[in-house]
Design a protein around this motif. Structure first.
Motif, PDB file in Angstrom:
ATOM      1  N   ARG A   1      36.852  30.833  98.526  1.00  0.00           N
ATOM      2  CA  ARG A   1      36.761  29.915  99.669  1.00  0.00           C
ATOM      3  C   ARG A   1      37.948  28.965  99.696  1.00  0.00           C
ATOM      4  O   ARG A   1      38.521  28.694 100.753  1.00  0.00           O
ATOM      5  N   MET A   2      38.318  28.468  98.530  1.00  0.00           N
ATOM      6  CA  MET A   2      39.466  27.570  98.495  1.00  0.00           C
ATOM      7  C   MET A   2      40.745  28.297  98.880  1.00  0.00           C
ATOM      8  O   MET A   2      41.598  27.756  99.574  1.00  0.00           O
ATOM      9  N   ALA A   3      40.871  29.561  98.408  1.00  0.00           N
ATOM     10  CA  ALA A   3      42.084  30.319  98.686  1.00  0.00           C
ATOM     11  C   ALA A   3      42.255  30.558 100.183  1.00  0.00           C
ATOM     12  O   ALA A   3      43.374  30.698 100.671  1.00  0.00           O
ATOM     13  N   ILE A   4      41.172  30.608 100.919  1.00  0.00           N
ATOM     14  CA  ILE A   4      41.315  30.849 102.353  1.00  0.00           C
ATOM     15  C   ILE A   4      41.181  29.568 103.162  1.00  0.00           C
ATOM     16  O   ILE A   4      41.027  29.607 104.373  1.00  0.00           O
ATOM     17  N   GLY A   5      41.223  28.427 102.475  1.00  0.00           N
ATOM     18  CA  GLY A   5      41.371  27.195 103.233  1.00  0.00           C
ATOM     19  C   GLY A   5      40.242  26.189 103.181  1.00  0.00           C
ATOM     20  O   GLY A   5      40.270  25.206 103.914  1.00  0.00           O
ATOM     21  N   ALA A   6      39.235  26.402 102.296  1.00  0.00           N
ATOM     22  CA  ALA A   6      38.183  25.386 102.189  1.00  0.00           C
ATOM     23  C   ALA A   6      38.751  24.150 101.509  1.00  0.00           C
ATOM     24  O   ALA A   6      39.480  24.258 100.531  1.00  0.00           O
ATOM     25  N   ARG A   7      38.444  22.986 102.070  1.00  0.00           N
ATOM     26  CA  ARG A   7      38.846  21.737 101.425  1.00  0.00           C
ATOM     27  C   ARG A   7      37.823  21.369 100.371  1.00  0.00           C
ATOM     28  O   ARG A   7      36.702  21.864 100.380  1.00  0.00           O
ATOM     29  N   GLY A   8      38.219  20.459  99.494  1.00  0.00           N
ATOM     30  CA  GLY A   8      37.289  19.976  98.467  1.00  0.00           C
ATOM     31  C   GLY A   8      35.988  19.520  99.081  1.00  0.00           C
ATOM     32  O   GLY A   8      34.898  19.854  98.599  1.00  0.00           O
ATOM     33  N   ASN A   9      36.095  18.802 100.190  1.00  0.00           N
ATOM     34  CA  ASN A   9      34.885  18.259 100.812  1.00  0.00           C
ATOM     35  C   ASN A   9      33.981  19.343 101.397  1.00  0.00           C
ATOM     36  O   ASN A   9      32.769  19.171 101.448  1.00  0.00           O
ATOM     37  N   ASP A  10      34.603  20.453 101.860  1.00  0.00           N
ATOM     38  CA  ASP A  10      33.788  21.552 102.381  1.00  0.00           C
ATOM     39  C   ASP A  10      32.911  22.115 101.270  1.00  0.00           C
ATOM     40  O   ASP A  10      31.731  22.396 101.476  1.00  0.00           O
ATOM     41  N   ILE A  11      33.521  22.295 100.102  1.00  0.00           N
ATOM     42  CA  ILE A  11      32.783  22.827  98.955  1.00  0.00           C
ATOM     43  C   ILE A  11      31.717  21.828  98.519  1.00  0.00           C
ATOM     44  O   ILE A  11      30.563  22.186  98.265  1.00  0.00           O
ATOM     45  N   LEU A  12      32.109  20.558  98.461  1.00  0.00           N
ATOM     46  CA  LEU A  12      31.174  19.495  98.062  1.00  0.00           C
ATOM     47  C   LEU A  12      29.937  19.517  98.951  1.00  0.00           C
ATOM     48  O   LEU A  12      28.803  19.528  98.490  1.00  0.00           O
ATOM     49  N   LEU A  13      30.200  19.556 100.261  1.00  0.00           N
ATOM     50  CA  LEU A  13      29.115  19.509 101.236  1.00  0.00           C
ATOM     51  C   LEU A  13      28.195  20.718 101.078  1.00  0.00           C
ATOM     52  O   LEU A  13      26.977  20.606 101.156  1.00  0.00           O
TER      53      LEU A  13
ATOM     54  N   MET B   1      37.413  21.843  91.395  1.00  0.00           N
ATOM     55  CA  MET B   1      38.090  22.959  90.727  1.00  0.00           C
ATOM     56  C   MET B   1      39.458  23.215  91.346  1.00  0.00           C
ATOM     57  O   MET B   1      39.656  23.014  92.533  1.00  0.00           O
ATOM     58  N   ARG B   2      40.379  23.716  90.512  1.00  0.00           N
ATOM     59  CA  ARG B   2      41.668  24.133  91.070  1.00  0.00           C
ATOM     60  C   ARG B   2      41.501  25.560  91.556  1.00  0.00           C
ATOM     61  O   ARG B   2      40.900  26.388  90.870  1.00  0.00           O
ATOM     62  N   PRO B   3      42.034  25.857  92.741  1.00  0.00           N
ATOM     63  CA  PRO B   3      41.797  27.188  93.321  1.00  0.00           C
ATOM     64  C   PRO B   3      42.146  28.317  92.361  1.00  0.00           C
ATOM     65  O   PRO B   3      41.394  29.283  92.235  1.00  0.00           O
ATOM     66  N   ILE B   4      43.282  28.189  91.675  1.00  0.00           N
ATOM     67  CA  ILE B   4      43.732  29.311  90.856  1.00  0.00           C
ATOM     68  C   ILE B   4      42.802  29.524  89.670  1.00  0.00           C
ATOM     69  O   ILE B   4      42.486  30.655  89.309  1.00  0.00           O
ATOM     70  N   ASP B   5      42.314  28.408  89.078  1.00  0.00           N
ATOM     71  CA  ASP B   5      41.390  28.538  87.948  1.00  0.00           C
ATOM     72  C   ASP B   5      40.076  29.169  88.402  1.00  0.00           C
ATOM     73  O   ASP B   5      39.509  30.018  87.712  1.00  0.00           O
ATOM     74  N   ALA B   6      39.604  28.735  89.569  1.00  0.00           N
ATOM     75  CA  ALA B   6      38.343  29.258  90.078  1.00  0.00           C
ATOM     76  C   ALA B   6      38.473  30.754  90.372  1.00  0.00           C
ATOM     77  O   ALA B   6      37.581  31.543  90.077  1.00  0.00           O
ATOM     78  N   LEU B   7      39.619  31.158  90.925  1.00  0.00           N
ATOM     79  CA  LEU B   7      39.829  32.568  91.263  1.00  0.00           C
ATOM     80  C   LEU B   7      39.918  33.434  90.016  1.00  0.00           C
ATOM     81  O   LEU B   7      39.485  34.579  90.012  1.00  0.00           O
ATOM     82  N   ARG B   8      40.506  32.889  88.961  1.00  0.00           N
ATOM     83  CA  ARG B   8      40.710  33.675  87.739  1.00  0.00           C
ATOM     84  C   ARG B   8      39.441  33.796  86.924  1.00  0.00           C
ATOM     85  O   ARG B   8      39.329  34.621  86.035  1.00  0.00           O
TER      86      ARG B   8
ATOM     87  N   CYS C   1      50.402  28.551  97.379  1.00  0.00           N
ATOM     88  CA  CYS C   1      49.799  27.210  97.241  1.00  0.00           C
ATOM     89  C   CYS C   1      48.461  27.235  96.515  1.00  0.00           C
ATOM     90  O   CYS C   1      47.608  26.377  96.732  1.00  0.00           O
ATOM     91  N   LEU C   2      48.289  28.258  95.658  1.00  0.00           N
ATOM     92  CA  LEU C   2      47.079  28.286  94.843  1.00  0.00           C
ATOM     93  C   LEU C   2      47.326  27.619  93.500  1.00  0.00           C
ATOM     94  O   LEU C   2      46.402  27.216  92.811  1.00  0.00           O
ATOM     95  N   ASP C   3      48.603  27.554  93.116  1.00  0.00           N
ATOM     96  CA  ASP C   3      48.970  26.983  91.833  1.00  0.00           C
ATOM     97  C   ASP C   3      50.242  26.153  92.060  1.00  0.00           C
ATOM     98  O   ASP C   3      50.880  26.263  93.109  1.00  0.00           O
ATOM     99  N   VAL C   4      50.551  25.310  91.094  1.00  0.00           N
ATOM    100  CA  VAL C   4      51.753  24.485  91.270  1.00  0.00           C
ATOM    101  C   VAL C   4      52.763  24.776  90.158  1.00  0.00           C
ATOM    102  O   VAL C   4      52.392  25.152  89.048  1.00  0.00           O
TER     103      VAL C   4
END
Ligand SMILES: Nc1ncnc2c1ncn2[C@@H]1O[C@H](COP(=O)(O)OP(=O)(O)OP(=O)(O)O)[C@@H](O)[C@H]1O
Ligand SMILES: [Mg+2]
Lengths: 406, 242
Positions: free
Chosen positions: A317-329, A397-404, B57-60
């Protein structure tokens, strides 16, 4: 947007029905317990308040014997020092609206084949004023009946029920301890007293009749206790002092000597009883709230598991554009939905349980809208409070960590 | 002069592990212009995915500069980055990364939710894309009911739903057979040629790389070749093992 979020939350909950159900069950039990306990507590409180109201207002009870260290020395006035003249004198004090001498005892009442043991009290017509007690049928006995000790009686509803059933008792004659008494009137229904006795299981006769004919008191004209009513709440302290002075004078008690009577402020005692009932009610609620708290922790626990399990989904979800708040909600909504639905069912369970308790155990229960509204507010708060931490964790979460995440 | 879509200068990336910092990208500089079709090759572990994740933009990066459409990505907030991932970049993963619980049309429409598009329009756009990738009849299926090649088409459709200017694909054909790979690559070619979408694609397969115009060869975190695919020597097009 919020509609989409609700839809998402709903389908996520549907994806793991058993777990959602079990989490909800925690809430259901918590809310149900709170509603039930409040209903029982408030029911008990109401019962106390009702019996206080039925007791009569601004009431004093004057007993024989004095209060020394350790309570009434002569329990229940074993050596009677009070008499009907004392009651008469008290009733003439200013700010006293009425006073009644009381000579209680138990007796066997017989009407035809029916037979009923009850408490019979000898008193004066003032008794009805003092106790704020009306008649549902017939009329009371008069002062002349007291003077001439006639054999007349007023019956409580329970006694009428047991001796007469549906028959009209007015004017009929019953036998009390084998002596005939004419029924003048039937007392209005009073319900339970503070100590749980049935106040309608009673009969009232003129005090002189009780003294001379029914019980034959050892000390001639003595009475067991006197009931007196002040004409206002403000007058209570003044009246208490006045009764004390009057009785010391009448009983010729010397300066410094102990009283041979005790004046009890029943209204103050009733207030204490009401307070106790209220504290009990609050305590029941508080204890039940703990289960609500446990339910809330259950939600947090499940949400934490859910967040961990769905880490990859969060990453996508984050990778395709969800903001932190979207996930929170999204996660917060799940927690809130679980707790609010749980609460709704819990209210039903609690109300059902309360009705069952009333029906099966005969306890008085009282369900107030306030307790239901409170339950909903608390449930929503629990959802937000315990859903917040897991939701925050997901959103952070950071998107890349969540994806991995595997 | 046009602003490059991607402008990377002296980019370094290291991962911090228990064993210490592991340098993965070492001084990478790269500029990609609008409309280019770029293939990145390199041995396993050479840092291709690491680079793609930073570009997406998934990682920095640990240090260095990355300008996306002229904006320095390191100065953007989390929400701004989410906005870029949502509307500027389309990302296609090797593992598809579809949501298993959700129907295909809903999977494709997912990015539109975060853009606040109403449901009816979302589904209309998702179905148009389903038709375009040739899976129109499967809109109500779920990811586990279709083949890998079909899932990759869905993933591409999802990446396209917000009409991004930049499409990133990390080994999009890595899990597919040759024939399916070509079908997927035909879609990419068309997107590049007909719609002018800039494409950066990681692959191990020379045949797949030949669909691109430009080739980047990574070796141990450095760019060792950057030029036309047509001019690349066989050593730069070789599949695995450096
Ligand atoms: N999260 C991480 N933490 C530590 N090291 C990592 C992490 N991710 C990648 N690496 C290391 O960085 C190096 C580059 O990884 P990367 O995934 O970029 O390689 P790649 O070129 O995409 O390889 P492949 O062709 O196998 O996908 C590898 O040596 C890998 O072990
Ligand atoms: Mg890789």
């Amino acid at each position: 947007m919020i509609g989409d979020m609700l839809h998402e939350a709903w389908s996520a909950m549907g994806a793991n029905r058993t777990r959602t159900f079990l989490t909800m069950l925690g809430m259901v039990i918590g809310v149900g317990a709170v509603i039930l306990m409040l209903a029982i507590g408030q029911g008990a409180q109401k019962r106390v308040e009702d019996s206080i109201a039925s007791m009569g207002s601004n009431l004093f009870i004057i007993l024989s014997g004095s209060v020394t260290t350790g309570g009434v020395r002569l329990g229940g006035g074993a050596t009677p020092t009070l008499n009907a003249a004392d009651a008469q004198a008290i009733s003439e004090l200013s700010s006293v609206s009425a006073a009644a001498p009381m000579v209680p005892g138990s007796a066997q009442l017989v009407y035809g084949p029916n037979n009923w043991g009850t408490q019979v009290t000898g008193t004066t017509p003032s008794f009805l004023t003092v106790r704020d007690w009306g008649l549902s049928a017939g009329f009371p006995f008069a002062d002349s009946d007291v003077r001439s000790a006639t054999q007349v009686v007023l019956l409580g509803q329970t006694v009428v029920q047991n001796l007469f059933g549906d028959e009209d008792p007015i004017g009929k004659t019953i036998r009390i301890n084998n002596s005939p008494y004419t029924i003048l009137g039937v007392l209005a229904k009073k319900g339970q007293s503070l100590d749980g006795r049935d106040q309608d299981d009673t009969a009232v006769v003129p005090v002189t009749t009780a003294q001379r004919k029914l019980f034959g008191t050892r000390f001639g004209g003595s009475v067991r206790f006197i009931m007196a009513q002040a004409d206002s709440d403000d007058a209570m302290p003044r009246v208490e002092i006045a009764i004390n002075e009057l009785l010391r004078q009448r009983h010729r008690i010397r300066e410094g000597a102990e009283d041979d009577f005790t004046v009890r402020n029943m209204t103050a005692m009733a207030d204490t009883a009401a307070e106790t009932a209220q504290v009990m009610s609050l305590m029941l609620g508080a204890i039940a709230s703990i289960s609500l708290l446990v339910g809330g922790i259950g939600i947090m626990n499940i949400m934490l598991v859910s967040v961990t399990e769905r880490t990859r989904e969060i990453g996508i979800r984050m990778a395709i554009g969800a903001r932190g708040n979207d996930i929170l909600l999204q996660f917060l909504l799940e927690a809130i939905i679980i707790s609010v639905i749980g609460c709704f069912v819990g209210v039903l369970v609690g109300v059902g349980g309360a009705l069952a308790v009333e029906l099966l155990a005969g306890m008085t229960v009282l369900i107030t809208p306030i307790s239901i509204i409170t339950a909903f507010a608390v449930a929503a708060a629990v959802g937000i409070f315990f859903g917040w931490y897991p939701a925050r964790k997901a959103a952070g979460m950071r998107p890349i960590d969540a994806l991995r995440y595997q | 002069m046009n602003t490059p879509v991607i402008h990377i200068e002296h980019l370094f990336k290291e991962y911090v592990t228990e064993a210490g910092a592991v340098p993965v990208l070492k001084d990478v500089s790269l500029t990609v212009n609008q409309g280019e079709f770029l293939a990145i090759m390199g041995a396993s572990g050479s840092g291709k995915s690491t680079l793609m994740n930073i570009v997406g933009c998934l990682d920095v990066a640990t240090s260095g500069q990355y300008l996306l459409n002229g904006r320095d990505v390191s100065t953007l907030t989390g929400d701004e980055l989410a906005h870029l991932r949502n509307q500027v970049i389309g990302f296609v993963f090797q593992g598809f990364n579809l949501l298993p619980r959700v129907t295909l049309e809903e999977n494709i429409a997912l990015p539109l939710i975060y853009r606040g598009v109403p449901r009816a329009e979302r589904l209309a756009r998702a179905n148009a894309l389903l038709d375009r990738v040739g899976l129109g009849a499967h809109n109500r299926s779920r990811p586990n009911q279709i083949s890998g090649g079909q899932q990759q088409r869905i993933a591409i459709a999802r990446a396209l739903v917000n009409e991004p200017k930049l499409l990133l694909a990390d080994e999009p054909t890595g899990n597919l057979d040759t024939k399916t790979s070509y079908e997927i690559m035909d879609i990419f070619s068309e997107l590049n040629q007909r719609d002018g979408i800039t494409i950066v694609l990681v692959t191990h397969e020379p045949d797949v790389a030949r669909y691109a115009q430009r080739l980047i060869r990574l070796s141990d975190g450095r760019i060792v070749y950057d030029g036309a695919v047509a001019h690349a020597g066989p050593e730069h097009l070789e599949p695995a093992s450096s």
